[in-house]
Design a protein around this motif. Structure first.
Motif, mmCIF file in Angstrom:
data_model
loop_
_atom_site.group_PDB
_atom_site.id
_atom_site.type_symbol
_atom_site.label_atom_id
_atom_site.label_comp_id
_atom_site.label_asym_id
_atom_site.label_seq_id
_atom_site.Cartn_x
_atom_site.Cartn_y
_atom_site.Cartn_z
ATOM 1 N N LYS A 73 -10.754 -8.776 -12.218
ATOM 2 C CA LYS A 73 -9.601 -8.232 -12.712
ATOM 3 C C LYS A 73 -8.523 -7.048 -12.343
ATOM 4 C CE LYS A 73 -10.473 -10.928 -17.511
ATOM 5 N NZ LYS A 73 -10.995 -10.882 -18.689
ATOM 6 N N ARG A 74 -9.878 -6.108 -12.073
ATOM 7 C CA ARG A 74 -9.413 -4.454 -11.282
ATOM 8 C C ARG A 74 -8.583 -5.285 -10.220
ATOM 9 N NH1 ARG A 74 -13.343 -0.137 -11.973
ATOM 10 N NH2 ARG A 74 -13.233 -0.467 -13.579
ATOM 11 N N GLU A 75 -8.923 -6.450 -9.261
ATOM 12 C CA GLU A 75 -8.487 -6.159 -7.738
ATOM 13 C C GLU A 75 -7.116 -6.514 -7.922
ATOM 14 O OE1 GLU A 75 -8.767 -5.466 -4.239
ATOM 15 O OE2 GLU A 75 -9.968 -3.966 -5.461
ATOM 16 N N GLN A 76 -6.502 -6.916 -8.677
ATOM 17 C CA GLN A 76 -6.014 -8.144 -9.360
ATOM 18 C C GLN A 76 -4.468 -7.113 -9.937
ATOM 19 O OE1 GLN A 76 -5.942 -11.271 -12.361
ATOM 20 N NE2 GLN A 76 -3.947 -11.936 -11.624
ATOM 21 N N PHE A 77 -5.017 -6.541 -10.603
ATOM 22 C CA PHE A 77 -4.276 -5.592 -11.178
ATOM 23 C C PHE A 77 -3.655 -4.544 -10.290
ATOM 24 C CE2 PHE A 77 -3.956 -1.529 -13.745
ATOM 25 C CZ PHE A 77 -2.655 -1.400 -14.586
ATOM 26 N N ARG A 78 -4.791 -3.565 -9.304
ATOM 27 C CA ARG A 78 -4.406 -2.861 -8.291
ATOM 28 C C ARG A 78 -3.445 -3.696 -7.624
ATOM 29 N NH1 ARG A 78 -5.206 -2.924 -3.527
ATOM 30 N NH2 ARG A 78 -6.697 -4.263 -3.277
ATOM 31 N N ARG A 79 -3.837 -5.516 -7.428
ATOM 32 C CA ARG A 79 -2.888 -5.922 -6.325
ATOM 33 C C ARG A 79 -1.092 -5.582 -7.081
ATOM 34 N NH1 ARG A 79 -6.538 -9.074 -5.297
ATOM 35 N NH2 ARG A 79 -6.059 -10.070 -6.548
ATOM 36 N N TYR A 80 -1.276 -5.495 -8.114
ATOM 37 C CA TYR A 80 -0.273 -5.980 -9.140
ATOM 38 C C TYR A 80 0.737 -4.648 -9.163
ATOM 39 C CZ TYR A 80 2.543 -5.172 -13.517
ATOM 40 O OH TYR A 80 3.170 -4.909 -14.353
ATOM 41 N N LEU A 81 0.340 -3.064 -9.215
ATOM 42 C CA LEU A 81 0.771 -2.305 -8.822
ATOM 43 C C LEU A 81 0.958 -1.936 -7.842
ATOM 44 C CD1 LEU A 81 -1.957 0.092 -11.360
ATOM 45 C CD2 LEU A 81 0.363 -0.834 -12.193
ATOM 46 N N GLU A 82 0.731 -2.093 -6.955
ATOM 47 C CA GLU A 82 0.739 -1.966 -4.957
ATOM 48 C C GLU A 82 2.172 -3.063 -5.267
ATOM 49 O OE1 GLU A 82 -2.169 -2.976 -3.154
ATOM 50 O OE2 GLU A 82 -3.202 -1.137 -2.597
ATOM 51 N N LYS A 83 1.702 -4.275 -5.722
ATOM 52 C CA LYS A 83 3.346 -4.678 -5.543
ATOM 53 C C LYS A 83 4.419 -4.659 -6.151
ATOM 54 C CE LYS A 83 4.485 -9.497 -5.490
ATOM 55 N NZ LYS A 83 4.948 -11.190 -6.316
ATOM 56 N N ALA A 84 4.000 -3.871 -7.428
ATOM 57 C CA ALA A 84 5.407 -3.266 -7.919
ATOM 58 C C ALA A 84 5.898 -1.176 -7.715
ATOM 59 C CB ALA A 84 4.961 -2.942 -9.584
ATOM 60 N N GLY A 85 5.096 -1.501 -6.431
ATOM 61 C CA GLY A 85 5.304 0.090 -6.257
ATOM 62 C C GLY A 85 5.079 1.302 -7.154
ATOM 63 N N VAL A 86 4.594 0.690 -7.656
ATOM 64 C CA VAL A 86 3.824 2.395 -9.181
ATOM 65 C C VAL A 86 2.903 2.631 -7.569
ATOM 66 C CG1 VAL A 86 2.433 2.260 -10.839
ATOM 67 C CG2 VAL A 86 3.977 0.349 -11.071
ATOM 68 N N VAL A 87 1.858 2.364 -7.222
ATOM 69 C CA VAL A 87 1.285 3.022 -6.229
ATOM 70 C C VAL A 87 1.761 3.647 -5.368
ATOM 71 C CG1 VAL A 87 -0.878 2.788 -4.633
ATOM 72 C CG2 VAL A 87 -0.930 1.313 -6.317
ATOM 73 N N ASP A 88 2.559 3.602 -4.500
ATOM 74 C CA ASP A 88 2.965 4.317 -4.026
ATOM 75 C C ASP A 88 4.711 5.421 -4.421
ATOM 76 O OD1 ASP A 88 3.275 2.651 -1.751
ATOM 77 O OD2 ASP A 88 4.363 1.339 -1.829
ATOM 78 N N SER A 89 5.215 5.377 -5.627
ATOM 79 C CA SER A 89 5.596 6.049 -6.674
ATOM 80 C C SER A 89 4.727 7.295 -6.824
ATOM 81 C CB SER A 89 6.349 5.467 -8.076
ATOM 82 O OG SER A 89 6.906 4.784 -6.838
ATOM 83 N N LEU A 90 3.661 6.881 -7.647
ATOM 84 C CA LEU A 90 2.995 8.005 -7.608
ATOM 85 C C LEU A 90 1.601 9.015 -7.202
ATOM 86 C CD1 LEU A 90 0.331 5.703 -10.845
ATOM 87 C CD2 LEU A 90 2.047 7.999 -10.920
ATOM 88 N N THR A 91 1.876 8.199 -6.097
ATOM 89 C CA THR A 91 1.018 8.856 -4.364
ATOM 90 C C THR A 91 2.466 9.505 -4.108
ATOM 91 O OG1 THR A 91 0.095 7.088 -4.165
ATOM 92 C CG2 THR A 91 0.309 8.743 -2.504
ATOM 93 N N SER A 92 3.913 9.189 -4.322
ATOM 94 C CA SER A 92 4.664 9.846 -3.485
ATOM 95 C C SER A 92 4.886 11.422 -4.334
ATOM 96 C CB SER A 92 5.939 9.952 -3.272
ATOM 97 O OG SER A 92 6.650 9.011 -4.251
ATOM 98 N N VAL A 93 5.126 10.916 -5.658
ATOM 99 C CA VAL A 93 4.722 12.242 -6.561
ATOM 100 C C VAL A 93 3.678 13.304 -6.924
ATOM 101 C CG1 VAL A 93 4.619 13.126 -9.243
ATOM 102 C CG2 VAL A 93 6.442 11.246 -8.275
ATOM 103 N N LEU A 94 2.736 12.627 -6.392
ATOM 104 C CA LEU A 94 1.265 13.207 -6.606
ATOM 105 C C LEU A 94 1.071 14.102 -5.495
ATOM 106 C CD1 LEU A 94 -1.452 10.660 -7.868
ATOM 107 C CD2 LEU A 94 -0.394 13.124 -9.139
#
Length: 104
Positions: free
Chosen positions: A10-31
């Motif tokens: 479930k955690r892996e699926q959620f992580r892939r979802y966030l990556e696909k939606a661009g959330v991880v990239d956006s948060l990374t760039s802001v941080l």
């Protein structure tokens, strides 16, 4: 001794979802921007909100957007009505051929 934990599906699926939606990239760039900022802001959360575009949203904004939607719907209805009227008037002068072909 280190214990290895198998990744939770479930955690892996959620992580892939966030990556696909661009959330991880956006948060990374802001941080990264916060990290590279020379003068660290007093309120890091406010910095993150501003850089994600969430700053400035107040309770008035949704109301203003609702009113804009209402105004645009009324304008759309008026323009649709006007368009239909103009089409009707145009057909008086340029009737459409019966076979559906357009005259050029």
């Amino acid at each position: 001794m280190a214990h290895y934990r198998a990744p939770d599906p479930k955690r892996e699926q959620f992580r892939r979802y966030l990556e696909k939606a661009g959330v991880v990239d956006s948060l990374t760039s802001v941080l990264v921007a916060l990290y590279e900022h020379q003068d660290k802001p007093n309120n890091a959360l406010e910095f993150v909100k501003q850089h994600l575009g969430a700053a400035g949203l107040t309770t008035e904004d949704p109301e203003a957007l609702q009113q804009e939607v209402i105004d645009l719907r009324q304008r759309c209805a008026h323009l649709t009505e006007e368009n239909q009227d103009l089409k009707t008037r145009l057909q008086r002068y340029e009737p459409v051929p019966e076979d559906g072909a357009t005259a050029e």
